[in-house]
Design an enzyme around this catalytic site. Sequence first.
Site, PDB file in Angstrom:
ATOM      1  N   HIS A  17      24.111 -45.542-131.530  1.00 27.81           N
ATOM      2  CA  HIS A  17      23.331 -44.725-132.473  1.00 27.81           C
ATOM      3  C   HIS A  17      22.481 -45.616-133.389  1.00 27.81           C
ATOM      4  CE1 HIS A  17      26.757 -41.609-132.026  1.00 27.81           C
ATOM      5  NE2 HIS A  17      25.695 -41.071-131.462  1.00 27.81           N
ATOM      6  N   LYS A  41      32.191 -26.464-134.190  1.00 22.28           N
ATOM      7  CA  LYS A  41      32.477 -27.640-133.365  1.00 22.28           C
ATOM      8  C   LYS A  41      33.465 -28.527-134.117  1.00 22.28           C
ATOM      9  CE  LYS A  41      30.144 -31.217-130.738  1.00 22.28           C
ATOM     10  NZ  LYS A  41      28.904 -31.917-130.466  1.00 22.28           N
ATOM     11  N   ARG A  90      21.080 -42.441-122.598  1.00 27.07           N
ATOM     12  CA  ARG A  90      21.916 -43.464-121.953  1.00 27.07           C
ATOM     13  C   ARG A  90      21.729 -43.319-120.453  1.00 27.07           C
ATOM     14  NH1 ARG A  90      26.998 -41.410-125.218  1.00 27.07           N
ATOM     15  NH2 ARG A  90      25.722 -39.568-124.903  1.00 27.07           N
ATOM     16  N   SER A 128      30.741 -41.707-128.791  1.00 25.73           N
ATOM     17  CA  SER A 128      31.661 -41.509-129.911  1.00 25.73           C
ATOM     18  C   SER A 128      33.043 -41.097-129.409  1.00 25.73           C
ATOM     19  CB  SER A 128      31.133 -40.423-130.856  1.00 25.73           C
ATOM     20  OG  SER A 128      29.906 -40.791-131.406  1.00 25.73           O
TER      21      SER A 128
HETATM   22  P1  ADP Z   1      25.279 -34.648-130.067  1.00 29.78           P
HETATM   23  O1  ADP Z   1      26.588 -33.963-130.291  1.00 29.78           O
HETATM   24  O2  ADP Z   1      24.103 -33.974-130.670  1.00 29.78           O
HETATM   25  O3  ADP Z   1      25.021 -35.097-128.645  1.00 29.78           O
HETATM   26  P2  ADP Z   1      25.841 -37.403-130.680  1.00 29.78           P
HETATM   27  O4  ADP Z   1      26.196 -37.951-132.012  1.00 29.78           O
HETATM   28  O5  ADP Z   1      26.848 -37.520-129.599  1.00 29.78           O
HETATM   29  O6  ADP Z   1      25.403 -35.942-130.973  1.00 29.78           O
HETATM   30  O7  ADP Z   1      24.495 -38.081-130.174  1.00 29.78           O
HETATM   31  C1  ADP Z   1      23.293 -37.993-130.869  1.00 29.78           C
HETATM   32  C2  ADP Z   1      22.192 -38.597-130.015  1.00 29.78           C
HETATM   33  O8  ADP Z   1      22.450 -39.978-129.819  1.00 29.78           O
HETATM   34  C3  ADP Z   1      22.041 -38.000-128.610  1.00 29.78           C
HETATM   35  O9  ADP Z   1      20.678 -38.005-128.268  1.00 29.78           O
HETATM   36  C4  ADP Z   1      22.805 -38.967-127.742  1.00 29.78           C
HETATM   37  O10 ADP Z   1      22.304 -38.965-126.397  1.00 29.78           O
HETATM   38  C5  ADP Z   1      22.475 -40.274-128.445  1.00 29.78           C
HETATM   39  N1  ADP Z   1      23.478 -41.309-128.186  1.00 29.78           N
HETATM   40  C6  ADP Z   1      24.808 -41.212-128.244  1.00 29.78           C
HETATM   41  N2  ADP Z   1      25.405 -42.395-127.923  1.00 29.78           N
HETATM   42  C7  ADP Z   1      24.389 -43.240-127.642  1.00 29.78           C
HETATM   43  C8  ADP Z   1      24.317 -44.611-127.206  1.00 29.78           C
HETATM   44  N3  ADP Z   1      25.407 -45.334-126.955  1.00 29.78           N
HETATM   45  N4  ADP Z   1      23.088 -45.138-127.032  1.00 29.78           N
HETATM   46  C9  ADP Z   1      21.989 -44.399-127.243  1.00 29.78           C
HETATM   47  N5  ADP Z   1      21.977 -43.138-127.627  1.00 29.78           N
HETATM   48  C10 ADP Z   1      23.157 -42.550-127.824  1.00 29.78           C
END
Ligand code: ADP
Length: 161
Positions: A17, A41, A90, A128
């Site tokens: 992130h 959620k 990703r 995450s």
């Molecule tokens: P959501 O529940 O909206 O998917 P996340 O916090 O899981 O929220 O992810 C937010 C954004 O960050 C999404 O676009 C996700 O694809 C991206 N993301 C999550 N992990 C990574 C990572 N390791 N590298 C790049 N982008 C990521």
Amino acid sequence: MKIAIYPGSFDPATCGHIDIIERAASVFGKVYVAVIKNPEKKAEFGFEDRMKMLKGATKHLKNVVIDSFSGLLIDYAKKKKASAIIRGLRAVSDFEYEFQMALTNRKMCPEIETIFFMTGSQYAYLSSSMVRQIAKLGGPVSGMVPKNVEKELKKTSPTKA
Ligand code: ADP
């Protein structure tokens, strides 16, 4: 000045992130990182804790603001006068869901573009939920999450003593 919103659960923020936030901050004048407040959620961390962790990990980025929102993302983006929604990509597995979301948001609000940044390859496997699982089992998460997040995770880890 071009404004962008980077929405997500950030439960908790990972290095993946932060990588996306840094890339977006180098392109846009201002980036709002917006933690989704969704009571339906179930999250591991409360949204205030998630915001605190994001704040700590983005202190070095002066044009990044940590915020939260509930309701429709496009309503929040309009309120912030954003011209873009940022998402991270990703592996191929992210594509279908992201494609559907981007087109749905475009249908509702054609003037806001969704822009994707490719993650650094070292974070392509990182999520995450994976980090939460490792931490719960007492495994090492260094290099996967920012230092301040690592500290928070250690508080809930069985190896904290
Ligand atoms: P959501 O529940 O909206 O998917 P996340 O916090 O899981 O929220 O992810 C937010 C954004 O960050 C999404 O676009 C996700 O694809 C991206 N993301 C999550 N992990 C990574 C990572 N390791 N590298 C790049 N982008 C990521």
